[in-house]
Scaffold this active site. Sequence first.
Site, PDB file in Angstrom:
ATOM      1  N   GLY A   1       3.357  13.348   0.004  1.00 48.40           N
ATOM      2  CA  GLY A   1       3.997  14.038   1.142  1.00 48.40           C
ATOM      3  C   GLY A   1       3.373  13.690   2.489  1.00 48.40           C
ATOM      4  O   GLY A   1       3.234  14.549   3.346  1.00 48.40           O
TER       5      GLY A   1
ATOM      6  N   THR B   1       5.964  -3.509   4.109  1.00 50.23           N
ATOM      7  CA  THR B   1       6.164  -2.197   4.731  1.00 50.23           C
ATOM      8  C   THR B   1       7.156  -2.321   5.871  1.00 50.23           C
ATOM      9  O   THR B   1       7.342  -3.409   6.424  1.00 50.23           O
ATOM     10  CB  THR B   1       4.836  -1.626   5.284  1.00 50.23           C
ATOM     11  OG1 THR B   1       5.067  -0.341   5.857  1.00 50.23           O
ATOM     12  CG2 THR B   1       4.223  -2.517   6.355  1.00 50.23           C
TER      13      THR B   1
ATOM     14  N   ASP C   1       2.368  12.980  10.099  1.00 52.24           N
ATOM     15  CA  ASP C   1       1.749  12.068   9.134  1.00 52.24           C
ATOM     16  C   ASP C   1       0.234  12.301   9.101  1.00 52.24           C
ATOM     17  O   ASP C   1      -0.453  12.025  10.079  1.00 52.24           O
ATOM     18  CB  ASP C   1       2.062  10.617   9.540  1.00 52.24           C
ATOM     19  CG  ASP C   1       1.778   9.618   8.424  1.00 52.24           C
ATOM     20  OD1 ASP C   1       1.001   9.946   7.506  1.00 52.24           O
ATOM     21  OD2 ASP C   1       2.332   8.508   8.472  1.00 52.24           O
TER      22      ASP C   1
ATOM     23  N   SER D   1       2.133   5.152  -0.757  1.00 45.23           N
ATOM     24  CA  SER D   1       1.658   6.536  -0.795  1.00 45.23           C
ATOM     25  C   SER D   1       2.444   7.312  -1.844  1.00 45.23           C
ATOM     26  O   SER D   1       3.677   7.208  -1.910  1.00 45.23           O
ATOM     27  CB  SER D   1       1.871   7.204   0.558  1.00 45.23           C
ATOM     28  OG  SER D   1       1.203   6.487   1.562  1.00 45.23           O
TER      29      SER D   1
ATOM     30  N   ARG E   1      -1.817  11.005   6.717  1.00 42.26           N
ATOM     31  CA  ARG E   1      -2.460  10.066   5.794  1.00 42.26           C
ATOM     32  C   ARG E   1      -3.677   9.384   6.402  1.00 42.26           C
ATOM     33  O   ARG E   1      -3.741   9.159   7.603  1.00 42.26           O
ATOM     34  CB  ARG E   1      -1.449   8.997   5.354  1.00 42.26           C
ATOM     35  CG  ARG E   1      -0.463   9.541   4.349  1.00 42.26           C
ATOM     36  CD  ARG E   1       0.580   8.519   3.998  1.00 42.26           C
ATOM     37  NE  ARG E   1       1.457   8.235   5.128  1.00 42.26           N
ATOM     38  CZ  ARG E   1       2.426   7.334   5.101  1.00 42.26           C
ATOM     39  NH1 ARG E   1       2.625   6.638   4.009  1.00 42.26           N
ATOM     40  NH2 ARG E   1       3.193   7.154   6.156  1.00 42.26           N
TER      41      ARG E   1
ATOM     42  N   ILE F   1       0.886  -1.157   0.000  1.00 48.58           N
ATOM     43  CA  ILE F   1       0.000   0.000   0.000  1.00 48.58           C
ATOM     44  C   ILE F   1       0.930   1.215   0.000  1.00 48.58           C
ATOM     45  O   ILE F   1       1.556   1.531   1.011  1.00 48.58           O
ATOM     46  CB  ILE F   1      -0.958  -0.051   1.206  1.00 48.58           C
ATOM     47  CG1 ILE F   1      -1.854  -1.299   1.055  1.00 48.58           C
ATOM     48  CG2 ILE F   1      -1.787   1.233   1.299  1.00 48.58           C
ATOM     49  CD1 ILE F   1      -2.815  -1.558   2.196  1.00 48.58           C
TER      50      ILE F   1
ATOM     51  N   LYS G   1       1.661   2.243  10.178  1.00 48.53           N
ATOM     52  CA  LYS G   1       0.843   2.056   8.978  1.00 48.53           C
ATOM     53  C   LYS G   1       0.069   0.739   9.085  1.00 48.53           C
ATOM     54  O   LYS G   1      -1.115   0.692   8.748  1.00 48.53           O
ATOM     55  CB  LYS G   1       1.778   2.056   7.762  1.00 48.53           C
ATOM     56  CG  LYS G   1       1.116   2.046   6.421  1.00 48.53           C
ATOM     57  CD  LYS G   1       2.191   2.410   5.392  1.00 48.53           C
ATOM     58  CE  LYS G   1       1.933   1.893   4.036  1.00 48.53           C
ATOM     59  NZ  LYS G   1       3.034   2.196   3.108  1.00 48.53           N
TER      60      LYS G   1
HETATM   61  N1  LIG Z   1       5.994  15.566   4.418  1.00 46.97           N
HETATM   62  C1  LIG Z   1       6.958  14.778   3.938  1.00 46.97           C
HETATM   63  N2  LIG Z   1       6.599  13.684   3.240  1.00 46.97           N
HETATM   64  C2  LIG Z   1       7.572  12.898   2.781  1.00 46.97           C
HETATM   65  C3  LIG Z   1       8.942  13.166   2.990  1.00 46.97           C
HETATM   66  N3  LIG Z   1       9.663  12.177   2.395  1.00 46.97           N
HETATM   67  C4  LIG Z   1       8.760  11.335   1.840  1.00 46.97           C
HETATM   68  N4  LIG Z   1       7.510  11.766   2.067  1.00 46.97           N
HETATM   69  C5  LIG Z   1       6.233  11.134   1.716  1.00 46.97           C
HETATM   70  O1  LIG Z   1       6.088  10.031   2.556  1.00 46.97           O
HETATM   71  C6  LIG Z   1       5.210   9.082   1.981  1.00 46.97           C
HETATM   72  C7  LIG Z   1       5.817   7.718   2.168  1.00 46.97           C
HETATM   73  O2  LIG Z   1       5.867   7.494   3.536  1.00 46.97           O
HETATM   74  P1  LIG Z   1       7.106   6.893   4.264  1.00 46.97           P
HETATM   75  O3  LIG Z   1       7.132   7.468   5.657  1.00 46.97           O
HETATM   76  O4  LIG Z   1       8.339   7.027   3.420  1.00 46.97           O
HETATM   77  O5  LIG Z   1       6.838   5.355   4.316  1.00 46.97           O
HETATM   78  P2  LIG Z   1       5.535   4.573   4.804  1.00 46.97           P
HETATM   79  O6  LIG Z   1       4.584   4.488   3.647  1.00 46.97           O
HETATM   80  O7  LIG Z   1       4.987   5.143   6.061  1.00 46.97           O
HETATM   81  O8  LIG Z   1       6.157   3.194   5.188  1.00 46.97           O
HETATM   82  P3  LIG Z   1       6.744   2.091   4.227  1.00 46.97           P
HETATM   83  O9  LIG Z   1       5.564   1.225   3.897  1.00 46.97           O
HETATM   84  O10 LIG Z   1       7.772   1.384   5.014  1.00 46.97           O
HETATM   85  O11 LIG Z   1       7.275   2.782   3.007  1.00 46.97           O
HETATM   86  C8  LIG Z   1       5.022   9.523   0.535  1.00 46.97           C
HETATM   87  O12 LIG Z   1       3.729  10.132   0.437  1.00 46.97           O
HETATM   88  C9  LIG Z   1       6.118  10.580   0.333  1.00 46.97           C
HETATM   89  O13 LIG Z   1       5.742  11.587  -0.583  1.00 46.97           O
HETATM   90  C10 LIG Z   1       9.280  14.319   3.734  1.00 46.97           C
HETATM   91  O14 LIG Z   1      10.445  14.611   4.008  1.00 46.97           O
HETATM   92  N5  LIG Z   1       8.262  15.108   4.171  1.00 46.97           N
END
Ligand SMILES: Nc1nc2c(ncn2[C@@H]2O[C@H](COP(=O)(O)OP(=O)(O)OP(=O)(O)O)[C@@H](O)[C@H]2O)c(=O)[nH]1
Length: 203
Positions: free
Chosen positions: A93, A149, A126, A52, A128, A50, A154
């Site tokens: 983001g 993940t 976060d 983002s 989301r 999943i 999440k």
């Molecule tokens: N606000 C912000 N968003 C970020 C940054 N770097 C990446 N993102 C966003 O973070 C989201 C991805 O989340 P992550 O925290 O990398 O990973 P995750 O989905 O929580 O966990 P995984 O499943 O392990 O990837 C995407 O929407 C990216 O655009 C940042 O420095 N600031």
Amino acid sequence: MSVKYVASSKLPTPWGIFDMHGFEDPQTGKEHVALTFGEWEEGKPVLGRIHSECLTGDALFSLRCDCGFQLQTAMQDIAEAGQGFLLYLRQEGRGIGLINKIRAYELQDKGANTVEANEQLGFAADLRKYDMIAPMLEKIGISQVKLMTNNPRKVNAIKAVGVEVVERVPLQVGKNKHNEFYLKTKSTVLGHLMSEVHFHGND
Ligand SMILES: Nc1nc2c(ncn2[C@@H]2O[C@H](COP(=O)(O)OP(=O)(O)OP(=O)(O)O)[C@@H](O)[C@H]2O)c(=O)[nH]1
Ligand SMILES: [Zn+2]
């Protein structure tokens, strides 16, 4: 219900031919995508990701994060496994949007970490939401997931919308000198589970 199924097509990729299913969220105007590969029996756990949206990492080859590497590896692993799914959620983001993410990157270029930058802009770390995934998974016939993940929060957020996560499959790829501090912050501040041993690619 938060999203509406619209249409499906084939999506040929370097790793194989996926099926692509488009969904619209009438409340937010966001367009989400589900990819599926192979077939499964209803009620059996299915491997999936999943993901983002990260325009910079997924489409513009950014080394600031690990998103693009995770996306590619997940699609490759799903194709190799012969079955699986990927939900591509349009919450750029971590939910603050592309332009705000660029603002956050500007602050990070001046020394803030990924969480501090969000907070300086007035956002939580976060933002989301995952309520759209339940109808998306229902449409593609999945009730139990083996989720690729590193983020236990999440996993909990996904369980909270009624999806059964039977297993967490680590997805640790893409560490490089430009994202080392970012990945460290994710593990120390945001609770992502990262083991040095598993990092590979672009070192
Ligand atoms: N606000 C912000 N968003 C970020 C940054 N770097 C990446 N993102 C966003 O973070 C989201 C991805 O989340 P992550 O925290 O990398 O990973 P995750 O989905 O929580 O966990 P995984 O499943 O392990 O990837 C995407 O929407 C990216 O655009 C940042 O420095 N600031
Ligand atoms: Zn990214």
